[in-house]
Write a protein that holds these residues in place. Structure first.
Motif, PDB file in Angstrom:
ATOM      1  N   ARG A 118       0.833  -1.201   0.000  1.00  0.00           N
ATOM      2  CA  ARG A 118       0.000   0.000   0.000  1.00  0.00           C
ATOM      3  C   ARG A 118       0.869   1.253   0.000  1.00  0.00           C
TER       4      ARG A 118
ATOM      5  N   LYS B 128     -10.117  -8.414   2.667  1.00  0.00           N
ATOM      6  CA  LYS B 128     -10.417  -8.726   1.274  1.00  0.00           C
ATOM      7  C   LYS B 128     -11.420  -7.727   0.735  1.00  0.00           C
ATOM      8  N   PRO B 129     -11.319  -7.360  -0.535  1.00  0.00           N
ATOM      9  CA  PRO B 129     -12.309  -6.436  -1.099  1.00  0.00           C
ATOM     10  C   PRO B 129     -13.668  -7.096  -1.259  1.00  0.00           C
ATOM     11  N   ASN B 130     -14.715  -6.312  -1.067  1.00  0.00           N
ATOM     12  CA  ASN B 130     -16.061  -6.770  -1.374  1.00  0.00           C
ATOM     13  C   ASN B 130     -16.323  -6.591  -2.859  1.00  0.00           C
ATOM     14  N   VAL B 131     -17.144  -7.442  -3.446  1.00  0.00           N
ATOM     15  CA  VAL B 131     -17.449  -7.321  -4.868  1.00  0.00           C
ATOM     16  C   VAL B 131     -18.945  -7.098  -5.052  1.00  0.00           C
TER      17      VAL B 131
ATOM     18  N   GLN C 152     -18.779  -7.087 -10.604  1.00  0.00           N
ATOM     19  CA  GLN C 152     -17.353  -7.275 -10.387  1.00  0.00           C
ATOM     20  C   GLN C 152     -16.999  -8.725 -10.110  1.00  0.00           C
TER      21      GLN C 152
ATOM     22  N   LEU D  81     -14.030 -11.107  -7.917  1.00  0.00           N
ATOM     23  CA  LEU D  81     -12.936 -11.191  -6.953  1.00  0.00           C
ATOM     24  C   LEU D  81     -11.868 -12.080  -7.569  1.00  0.00           C
TER      25      LEU D  81
ATOM     26  N   LYS E 111      -8.685   3.511  -7.513  1.00  0.00           N
ATOM     27  CA  LYS E 111      -9.046   2.096  -7.467  1.00  0.00           C
ATOM     28  C   LYS E 111      -7.852   1.283  -6.986  1.00  0.00           C
ATOM     29  N   ASP E 112      -8.029   0.556  -5.874  1.00  0.00           N
ATOM     30  CA  ASP E 112      -6.949  -0.289  -5.371  1.00  0.00           C
ATOM     31  C   ASP E 112      -6.501  -1.276  -6.437  1.00  0.00           C
TER      32      ASP E 112
ATOM     33  N   TYR F 278      -5.727 -10.648  -3.056  1.00  0.00           N
ATOM     34  CA  TYR F 278      -7.011 -10.594  -3.758  1.00  0.00           C
ATOM     35  C   TYR F 278      -7.306  -9.153  -4.151  1.00  0.00           C
ATOM     36  N   PHE F 279      -8.010  -8.990  -5.255  1.00  0.00           N
ATOM     37  CA  PHE F 279      -8.431  -7.668  -5.696  1.00  0.00           C
ATOM     38  C   PHE F 279      -9.685  -7.836  -6.543  1.00  0.00           C
ATOM     39  N   SER F 280     -10.364  -6.730  -6.832  1.00  0.00           N
ATOM     40  CA  SER F 280     -11.590  -6.786  -7.616  1.00  0.00           C
ATOM     41  C   SER F 280     -11.433  -5.981  -8.900  1.00  0.00           C
TER      42      SER F 280
END
Length: 319
Positions: A5, A18-21, A25, A27, A110-111, A117-119
């Motif tokens: 980061r 973890k990102p939410n989707v 989107q 994951l 946007k990350d 994990y990423f979305s």
């Protein structure tokens, strides 16, 4: 999950959620990610980004939130990095690349992908052919950017092109141009930097040995102000300068030749992923010879230090 980061400096974070989707989107579980020149410049302050870095990746779809997208589950994928609003004229007529409200993976709002994990929107995903290894697929985004150069030049009557910068992106640009039939010379600052392009059977030369005003088209992929200055120097009057570098600098640049010599400057950014995957499938580029190192995410700071060393090309990250 683990992630790298950027927030007042780059840091390794072992416990980010973890990102939410949402319904549109996916994951994605990271397989491999590549550090590029833009990532290095972001750490130095370019574009003012805060968040998880990274936009070059290959991964596997772990989850989707819409039954209509179930076919993506467990697929190996790469993904285009621009996420448009889908409502403006730019999105509707040309695509997300120039949407004024766009987000850009790991670069703008946007990350990114330097995480376990990423979305990403399902609409941005491309399946990776079985014939393409993960080590090759991770180059899809920069290879697409290289193909964009060819597409921008194909309607212009140009035969001879110089590519400044025998690095990560410059070599891909030179090879794609050569495959398209252009007479390409790769220019570098040292003999050692030209070893790999010579191995790829590309014509090379030292930039300091090139006379003023001798190329009709120059692609600057150096990532340096010095490369931009050299590009201006070696361009003929009414020549074309294509800019592929993104960098942060406060150094002054003399642009008087742009006016006096009536130069044309073309910006060039993202390109077609489908075309890049087709080219990777054909295995016409020895792309994996660009890899100079692999690191775990928890070694991310060392990976960035390695990637920022002169002459280093692609450094990869994996979970």
């Amino acid at each position: 999950m683990q992630a790298l980061r950027l927030n007042n400096g780059l840091s390794y974070c072992p416990d980010i959620a973890k990102p939410n989707v949402s319904a549109d989107q996916a994951l994605i579980r990271l397989s491999l990610a590549g550090i590029c020149a833009t990532d290095l410049e972001l750490v130095k302050g370019y574009a003012g980004f805060t968040g998880i870095l990274g936009h070059e990746f290959v991964g596997v779809v772990e989850a989707v939130d819409n039954p209509e997208h179930q076919q993506w589950l467990n697929r190996r994928v790469v993904g285009s990095i621009n996420i448009g609003c889908n409502h403006c004229d730019a999105c509707l007529k040309e695509g997300a690349e120039h949407c004024q409200n766009r987000k850009v993976l790991g670069i703008r709002g946007k990350d990114g992908v330097f995480a376990e994990y990423f979305s990403l929107p399902v609409a941005n995903l491309y399946s990776v052919p079985d014939e393409v290894s993960d080590e090759a697929a991770v180059f899809t985004e920069p290879l697409a950017a290289a193909i964009r150069v060819v597409k921008q030049l194909e309607s212009i009557a140009i035969k001879v092109i110089a590519v400044i910068g025998p690095g990560r992106l410059g070599l891909l640009i030179a090879q794609v141009l050569a495959l398209a039939g252009y007479e390409v010379t790769v220019l570098g600052r040292s003999e050692s930097s030209l070893a790999l392009p010579r191995h790829w059977q590309l014509k090379t030369a030292l930039i300091q040995d090139i006379a003023d005003n001798c190329f009709e088209c120059v692609v600057d992929a150096s990532g340096q102000v010095s490369g931009f200055r050299q590009a201006l120097r070696i361009l003929r009057p009414r020549g074309i300068l294509m800019l592929k570098s993104t960098f942060s600098t406060l150094e002054p640049v003399d642009l008087s030749k742009v006016v006096v010599a009536e130069l044309t400057i073309l910006g060039s950014r993202c390109g077609p992923f489908a075309d890049a995957l087709t080219l990777l499938k054909q295995q016409l580029i020895p792309i994996e010879s660009l890899i100079d190192g692999r690191y775990h995410l928890n070694q991310g700071l060392a990976a960035f230090d390695h990637a920022d060393q002169p002459g280093v090309r692609k450094i990869l990250l994996h979970p």
